[in-house]
Motif scaffolding. Sequence first.
Motif, PDB file in Angstrom:
ATOM      1  N   ASP A 157       0.829  -1.210   0.000  1.00  0.00           N
ATOM      2  CA  ASP A 157       0.000   0.000   0.000  1.00  0.00           C
ATOM      3  C   ASP A 157       0.860   1.256   0.000  1.00  0.00           C
ATOM      4  O   ASP A 157       0.520   2.250  -0.643  1.00  0.00           O
ATOM      5  CB  ASP A 157      -0.942   0.028   1.204  1.00  0.00           C
ATOM      6  N   ASP A 158       1.982   1.211   0.704  1.00  0.00           N
ATOM      7  CA  ASP A 158       2.894   2.347   0.720  1.00  0.00           C
ATOM      8  C   ASP A 158       3.551   2.533  -0.653  1.00  0.00           C
ATOM      9  O   ASP A 158       3.711   3.659  -1.126  1.00  0.00           O
ATOM     10  CB  ASP A 158       3.970   2.168   1.788  1.00  0.00           C
ATOM     11  N   GLN A 197       2.234   1.681  -3.483  1.00  0.00           N
ATOM     12  CA  GLN A 197       1.195   2.209  -4.362  1.00  0.00           C
ATOM     13  C   GLN A 197       1.012   3.710  -4.136  1.00  0.00           C
ATOM     14  O   GLN A 197       0.840   4.469  -5.093  1.00  0.00           O
ATOM     15  CB  GLN A 197      -0.138   1.490  -4.126  1.00  0.00           C
ATOM     16  N   HIS A 198       1.058   4.144  -2.888  1.00  0.00           N
ATOM     17  CA  HIS A 198       0.911   5.567  -2.576  1.00  0.00           C
ATOM     18  C   HIS A 198       2.006   6.391  -3.273  1.00  0.00           C
ATOM     19  O   HIS A 198       1.718   7.417  -3.898  1.00  0.00           O
ATOM     20  CB  HIS A 198       0.951   5.780  -1.064  1.00  0.00           C
ATOM     21  N   VAL A 199       3.249   5.934  -3.175  1.00  0.00           N
ATOM     22  CA  VAL A 199       4.352   6.683  -3.784  1.00  0.00           C
ATOM     23  C   VAL A 199       4.269   6.632  -5.308  1.00  0.00           C
ATOM     24  O   VAL A 199       4.544   7.619  -5.984  1.00  0.00           O
ATOM     25  CB  VAL A 199       5.714   6.191  -3.255  1.00  0.00           C
ATOM     26  N   ASN A 247       1.558   6.515  -6.998  1.00  0.00           N
ATOM     27  CA  ASN A 247       0.516   7.491  -7.329  1.00  0.00           C
ATOM     28  C   ASN A 247       1.074   8.909  -7.302  1.00  0.00           C
ATOM     29  O   ASN A 247       0.732   9.727  -8.170  1.00  0.00           O
ATOM     30  CB  ASN A 247      -0.666   7.374  -6.362  1.00  0.00           C
ATOM     31  N   LEU A 248       1.923   9.212  -6.332  1.00  0.00           N
ATOM     32  CA  LEU A 248       2.556  10.529  -6.282  1.00  0.00           C
ATOM     33  C   LEU A 248       3.450  10.744  -7.505  1.00  0.00           C
ATOM     34  O   LEU A 248       3.469  11.824  -8.089  1.00  0.00           O
ATOM     35  CB  LEU A 248       3.401  10.670  -5.014  1.00  0.00           C
ATOM     36  N   ILE A 306       4.326  17.884   1.547  1.00  0.00           N
ATOM     37  CA  ILE A 306       3.919  16.528   1.888  1.00  0.00           C
ATOM     38  C   ILE A 306       4.785  16.056   3.056  1.00  0.00           C
ATOM     39  O   ILE A 306       5.986  16.327   3.086  1.00  0.00           O
ATOM     40  CB  ILE A 306       4.033  15.597   0.665  1.00  0.00           C
ATOM     41  N   TYR A 337       4.963  12.751   4.081  1.00  0.00           N
ATOM     42  CA  TYR A 337       5.024  11.295   4.011  1.00  0.00           C
ATOM     43  C   TYR A 337       6.349  10.824   4.605  1.00  0.00           C
ATOM     44  O   TYR A 337       7.429  11.179   4.101  1.00  0.00           O
ATOM     45  CB  TYR A 337       4.855  10.843   2.563  1.00  0.00           C
TER      46      TYR A 337
END
Length: 103
Positions: free
Chosen positions: A35-36, A38-40, A42-43, A56, A58
Amino acid sequence: MDGYDEDWSADQRALYDECRRAGQEWAADPGTPTDDLQHVINLAEADDDAFDIAEIDYPPLVDAVVEVTGENITSVPASHADPGFRGFVDGVRETVADDVFGL
């Protein structure tokens, strides 16, 4: 991959390189949650105008910039024009296989 802006200084290029390396190491760590990742990703794939925040916080990104610069910061500009942000997200994007997350 040469992800530099042509107007970056030598220091900005070095920051990009080191943050990119940190992003690659973080993405390659088997303990990094998907999930982490995927988050990055997406960024990395988002346009700057899609960010509704200027900074940000993060943790893996901030930690990478802190480690590279030695400065105590709590956030990073959410912009692909920022060498720390772009270096980290580029490093993650390059490390994650193209077949992961439908890339």
